[in-house]
Design a protein around this motif. Sequence first.
Motif, PDB file in Angstrom:
ATOM      1  N   LEU A 339       0.824  -1.201   0.000  1.00 55.16           N
ATOM      2  CA  LEU A 339       0.000   0.000   0.000  1.00 55.16           C
ATOM      3  C   LEU A 339       0.867   1.264   0.000  1.00 55.16           C
ATOM      4  O   LEU A 339       0.552   2.250  -0.672  1.00 55.16           O
ATOM      5  N   LEU A 342       2.205   1.634  -3.502  1.00 56.57           N
ATOM      6  CA  LEU A 342       1.145   2.120  -4.384  1.00 56.57           C
ATOM      7  C   LEU A 342       0.910   3.610  -4.172  1.00 56.57           C
ATOM      8  O   LEU A 342       0.825   4.391  -5.132  1.00 56.57           O
ATOM      9  N   ARG A 346       1.867   6.276  -7.084  1.00 55.19           N
ATOM     10  CA  ARG A 346       0.767   7.017  -7.704  1.00 55.19           C
ATOM     11  C   ARG A 346       0.983   8.527  -7.598  1.00 55.19           C
ATOM     12  O   ARG A 346       0.579   9.283  -8.488  1.00 55.19           O
ATOM     13  N   THR A 364       0.662   0.755 -11.744  1.00 56.39           N
ATOM     14  CA  THR A 364      -0.273   1.199 -10.702  1.00 56.39           C
ATOM     15  C   THR A 364      -1.368   0.166 -10.480  1.00 56.39           C
ATOM     16  O   THR A 364      -1.692  -0.186  -9.333  1.00 56.39           O
ATOM     17  N   GLU A 368      -2.145  -2.312  -7.029  1.00 57.14           N
ATOM     18  CA  GLU A 368      -3.420  -2.420  -6.309  1.00 57.14           C
ATOM     19  C   GLU A 368      -3.855  -3.879  -6.217  1.00 57.14           C
ATOM     20  O   GLU A 368      -4.328  -4.327  -5.165  1.00 57.14           O
ATOM     21  N   ALA A 414      -8.649   0.524   2.693  1.00 54.78           N
ATOM     22  CA  ALA A 414      -7.989  -0.633   2.088  1.00 54.78           C
ATOM     23  C   ALA A 414      -8.400  -1.931   2.775  1.00 54.78           C
ATOM     24  O   ALA A 414      -8.678  -2.941   2.120  1.00 54.78           O
ATOM     25  N   SER A 445     -11.943   0.833  -7.281  1.00 56.49           N
ATOM     26  CA  SER A 445     -10.524   0.995  -6.996  1.00 56.49           C
ATOM     27  C   SER A 445     -10.375   1.566  -5.589  1.00 56.49           C
ATOM     28  O   SER A 445     -11.320   2.143  -5.028  1.00 56.49           O
ATOM     29  N   LEU A 446      -9.186   1.412  -5.042  1.00 56.09           N
ATOM     30  CA  LEU A 446      -8.940   1.928  -3.707  1.00 56.09           C
ATOM     31  C   LEU A 446      -9.141   3.436  -3.662  1.00 56.09           C
ATOM     32  O   LEU A 446      -9.707   3.976  -2.702  1.00 56.09           O
ATOM     33  N   GLN A 447      -8.691   4.150  -4.702  1.00 51.10           N
ATOM     34  CA  GLN A 447      -8.854   5.603  -4.720  1.00 51.10           C
ATOM     35  C   GLN A 447     -10.318   5.984  -4.758  1.00 51.10           C
ATOM     36  O   GLN A 447     -10.737   6.972  -4.124  1.00 51.10           O
TER      37      GLN A 447
END
Length: 527
Positions: A339, A342, A346, A364, A368, A414, A445-447
């Motif tokens: 994490l 990432l 990013r 990227t 993830e 996450a 996605s995590l974002q």
Amino acid sequence: MTRYAKYFKHGSTPQSQPASPKQARNAAGGYAFVVSPWTRLERFLILGAEGGTYYASEQKLVLANARGVAACLDEDGVRAVAMIVAISEAGRAPKQSPAIFALAMACAHPHDVTRTAALAALPRVCRTGAQLFEFLTTVQELRGWGRGLRKAVSRWYLAKTPDALAYQVVKYRQREGFTHRDALRLAGGAMANGAMGPRSLEVDALLRFITTGSDGFGARTVVRSGKTSHYDAIPVEALPRLVMAFTELQGETNEARAAQLITDHGLTHEMVPTTLHGSPLVWRALLEQMPMTAMLRNLGRLTTLGVLAQGSEGTALVVSRLADADRLAKARVHPLAVLVALNTYRMGHGVRGGKQWTPVPQVTAALERAFYLAFGGIPATKARTLFALDVSGSMGMGQVAGMTGITPRVGSAAMAMATMRAQRHFLMMGFSHELVPLHLHPRMSLQEVINTVSAVPMGGTDCALPMLWAARTRTPVDAFVVYTDNETWFGQVHPHQALDQYRQKMGIAAKVIVVGIHTGVLAGPGN
């Protein structure tokens, strides 16, 4: 007539007041059940206390956790050392520093059996030269260099095969103000010929290389403190091939030859002289056999140099490795380490220095996916699960286990995604002015998850609210999972009281799990 009952309601105590003699005041001003010293030790070994929390300073947490470690060592030192080793070897912690600190405390304990167990565990917890140097820096602050410590350090060197020792010697040459030469000097007489049993010519050559460098292989006489020592000649050819290649690389200026040495002998970037650090050819060769954790740390540099680019061989190699669950597990890569990689990659720039890059989309995306793979196989359950995420301001501050860019909000999002992907029946809720639905699904996605959670208007975090809401709406839930920074005080009923009320009303033996996405957690709200 005074109605005394209005001041007391059975089963409903404000969280700013104790509901049980077993509770203690937390750093936020609320009351929570005090965990056992052993639970506290486990949490410290995993989370550490770096950076403190929103309500407690780093110094306060370190001192509190150190007292917890000492309590476990006093109660059962051998058990405490076994826990340190187990958590370290299982890769459950994102950083080794808490385990190294606790092991150093055990090595300084007054009980012989505890010290013996701790010293024997040194190579299992400190598996690299960098970790050994961190341990030595720490243990020196707690105790002197007795015979037991000198022997333990000697065993760290002599128990390794020549090739394994050579790798540590040339990869980790200096850390924490220590060198291998310093460590051998402090080990003293324990390293003398025959003191720890017979050893091979290769190991003797390595020890000579550590203490004297490449020029000390002839016969020599050394006078130290009035004592004269004679050393026989050792052929330099007895050194492992890795050391010979490392020595040659230090004077190499030809990039192609340097890349060939790296490829032929498995040299790492720590072994490369600074004059070659800007060479794409050298870094492409390094990438071929680069360990997983080193690869994660150097993705930005590899992109800056063009080794990672759209459609490049380097990108294909990195994506392939990040998709290999077995490789991740074997390298003990912690999900939070992925994490961090990432998050940093990013951003397109490092935390320190001016290095910048344009992230490669495939890398990227692979990072993830690797985050979820690093958890291993999370078993699916049939439990009806309600996830409740803290969205308060404190969740956006501080760092989880001192990891750059990983705030409790990022960590909770996450973790929620990882567990949500393994569950079939779940509800996602957030602590706003009331408990509100979060429109999340497993394929986001995590974002996207972080953006969704961050857009929710914040409210007080009442860990009892999920049970009160489920009871009011008669929603069947087997497990309530709360993600927060765990230091809470808000609410008119304690979580364990709300859980009891829910169980009685719904007839479901539900459980509550509170996940403290922060460092130094000392207490929990009960279950």
